[in-house]
Motif scaffolding. Structure first.
Motif, short mmCIF file in Angstrom:
data_model
loop_
_atom_site.label_atom_id
_atom_site.label_comp_id
_atom_site.label_asym_id
_atom_site.label_seq_id
_atom_site.Cartn_x
_atom_site.Cartn_y
_atom_site.Cartn_z
N LEU A 171 0.82 -1.21 0.00
CA LEU A 171 0.00 0.00 0.00
C LEU A 171 0.85 1.26 0.00
CD1 LEU A 171 -2.77 -1.07 2.57
CD2 LEU A 171 -2.96 -0.95 0.07
N LEU A 172 1.93 1.27 0.79
CA LEU A 172 2.78 2.46 0.83
C LEU A 172 3.49 2.66 -0.50
CD1 LEU A 172 4.00 4.78 2.40
CD2 LEU A 172 5.77 3.23 3.26
N TYR A 173 3.91 1.57 -1.14
CA TYR A 173 4.59 1.68 -2.42
C TYR A 173 3.64 2.22 -3.49
CZ TYR A 173 7.56 0.19 -6.36
OH TYR A 173 8.35 0.14 -7.48
N PHE A 174 2.40 1.75 -3.50
CA PHE A 174 1.40 2.29 -4.42
C PHE A 174 1.24 3.80 -4.22
CE2 PHE A 174 -0.61 -2.08 -4.76
CZ PHE A 174 -0.35 -2.22 -6.10
N ALA A 175 1.16 4.23 -2.96
CA ALA A 175 0.97 5.64 -2.67
C ALA A 175 2.19 6.46 -3.12
CB ALA A 175 0.72 5.83 -1.18
N LEU A 176 3.39 5.93 -2.88
CA LEU A 176 4.59 6.66 -3.27
C LEU A 176 4.71 6.76 -4.79
CD1 LEU A 176 7.15 5.17 -0.70
CD2 LEU A 176 6.09 7.44 -0.66
N LYS A 177 4.33 5.69 -5.50
CA LYS A 177 4.36 5.76 -6.97
C LYS A 177 3.37 6.81 -7.47
CE LYS A 177 3.99 1.35 -8.33
NZ LYS A 177 4.06 0.20 -9.29
N ARG A 178 2.20 6.86 -6.86
CA ARG A 178 1.21 7.84 -7.29
C ARG A 178 1.69 9.26 -7.00
NH1 ARG A 178 -4.25 7.49 -8.71
NH2 ARG A 178 -4.82 9.53 -9.52
N LEU A 179 2.33 9.44 -5.84
CA LEU A 179 2.83 10.76 -5.47
C LEU A 179 3.97 11.20 -6.39
CD1 LEU A 179 2.86 13.13 -3.44
CD2 LEU A 179 4.44 11.80 -2.05
N ALA A 180 4.86 10.27 -6.72
CA ALA A 180 6.05 10.63 -7.50
C ALA A 180 5.78 10.71 -8.99
CB ALA A 180 7.17 9.62 -7.24
N ILE A 181 4.90 9.85 -9.51
CA ILE A 181 4.73 9.72 -10.96
C ILE A 181 3.36 10.19 -11.43
CG2 ILE A 181 4.76 8.06 -12.88
CD1 ILE A 181 6.62 6.33 -11.19
N GLY A 182 2.37 10.02 -10.58
CA GLY A 182 0.99 10.28 -11.00
C GLY A 182 0.38 9.01 -11.56
N THR A 183 -0.56 9.17 -12.48
CA THR A 183 -1.23 8.03 -13.08
C THR A 183 -0.33 7.37 -14.13
OG1 THR A 183 -3.37 9.09 -12.76
CG2 THR A 183 -3.28 7.24 -14.31
#
Length: 341
Positions: free
Chosen positions: A186-198
């Motif tokens: 879950l944290l990795y998903f959130a970090l990817k969304r924060l850093a890269i977006g969709t």
């Protein structure tokens, strides 16, 4: 991330089980505890250097940074280019271990400097992490919580900015037909969304050195926070729940075996239907079985139950830290840590 390089399927966990020596005089002291001896560092430094070399070589070879048949000087330059992985990874691991070390010293618990464990090529990370040498038991629940939680929380504070920087500088490319998929949480998903977006459908981020080091930091922290035995998570849970944790730990231990079987049920039928070998299916599942066996062996060596603490409750602030640590474990939990497709 998708990685199409061949990797070993055996995922040695970062070894981080801690047993602590009885504290020197403080309100929770053991008067019979021996005084701390001189700080020894020579072996620690040697293992640190070997682990740096091991991680450089492993990352360079697995990512094609070393040209085949090139002169030695060019191959050496290729190995050194792996510093973008090694430096942030060692910073995460060192911060984790120093968190334990300084918390132990704060509570006057004798502790060694970190012993890093190099494992070139056999591990996809080039290392099995690090351990700090302590013996006996920590008698205070407050000290147990401080020493257990200081490592993973400190390491995570470094891993998160490292992985955010790495994700922002890693390319997003179409997913190939064959490759390696790192574990998701879950944290990795959130970090990817924060850093890269969709991320567009059919695409994924291909982790560069810092991003992979940050992901390894998340994975190592997750393993250490498993609330079982005398791992960091076991210390934290025992400080929070007391003797009831011994019963909870047995359930968690059996759950590791269940995770192996669930992954096997996920990967094995498609492999059989496609007429493929079962090697990849077993390899994609075996990390939880390896961890199950290692925790069992640690229990055989140090006792199945956590060493008891003296009477007393956690302070309110420490109780909050314990709950936060267990929540972090849930956010970091990776059902399938590593898979080849």
């Amino acid at each position: 991330m998708q990685r199409d390089q061949a990797e070993t399927t055996d995922l040695p966990p970062a070894a981080d089980a801690k047993a602590a020596e009885a504290p020197l005089p403080d309100p929770h002291a053991d008067p019979a505890a021996p005084a701390a001896g001189p700080l020894r560092w020579q072996k620690n430094l040697l293992l640190l250097v070997l682990t740096i070399v091991s991680t450089l070589v492993t990352f360079a070879l697995s990512n094609g940074l070393v040209p085949e048949g090139a002169p030695f000087a060019e191959q050496l330059r290729g190995v050194l280019r792996a510093w973008t992985y090694t430096v942030p990874l060692m910073a995460i691991l060192l911060t984790h271990e120093l968190g334990h070390y300084f918390a132990a010293r704060l509570h006057k618990v004798p502790a060694s400097l970190p012993f890093f464990i190099p494992l070139p090529l056999l591990s996809p990370f080039g290392t099995m992490g690090a351990v700090i040498g302590m013996s006996g038991r920590i008698k205070s629940r407050n000290a147990l919580l401080d020493i257990g939680a200081a490592g993973p929380l400190a390491g995570l504070l470094v891993a998160i900015p490292v992985i955010l920087h790495g994700l922002r500088t890693s390319p997003v490319l179409p997913i190939p037909e064959e490759g390696i998929q790192e574990g998701q949480c879950l944290l990795y998903f959130a970090l990817k969304r924060l850093a890269i977006g969709t991320i567009p459908p059919g695409h994924d981020v291909f982790l560069n050195g810092p991003a992979f080091a940050g992901w390894v930091g998340l994975f190592v922290t997750m393993l250490n926070l498993v609330p079982v035995g005398q791992l960091d998570g076991g210390h934290i849970a025992y400080a929070l729940f007391g003797e009831k944790q011994n019963r909870y730990a047995r359930i968690v231990h059996v759950t590791m075996l269940g995770m192996f079987l669930l992954n096997l049920a996920r990967f094995l039928p498609p492999a059989l239907r496609a007429g493929e070998g079962i090697g990849d299916a077993v390899g994609n599942s075996i990390s939880w079985l390896v961890w199950f066996v290692l925790v069992h062996l640690l229990g055989r060596l140090g006792g199945k139950d956590h060493p008891p603490t003296e009477p007393g409750e956690l302070s309110p602030v420490r109780r909050g830290i314990a709950v936060l640590s267990l929540v972090v474990f849930v956010l970091l939990f990776m059902p399938t840590p590593w898979s080849k497709y």
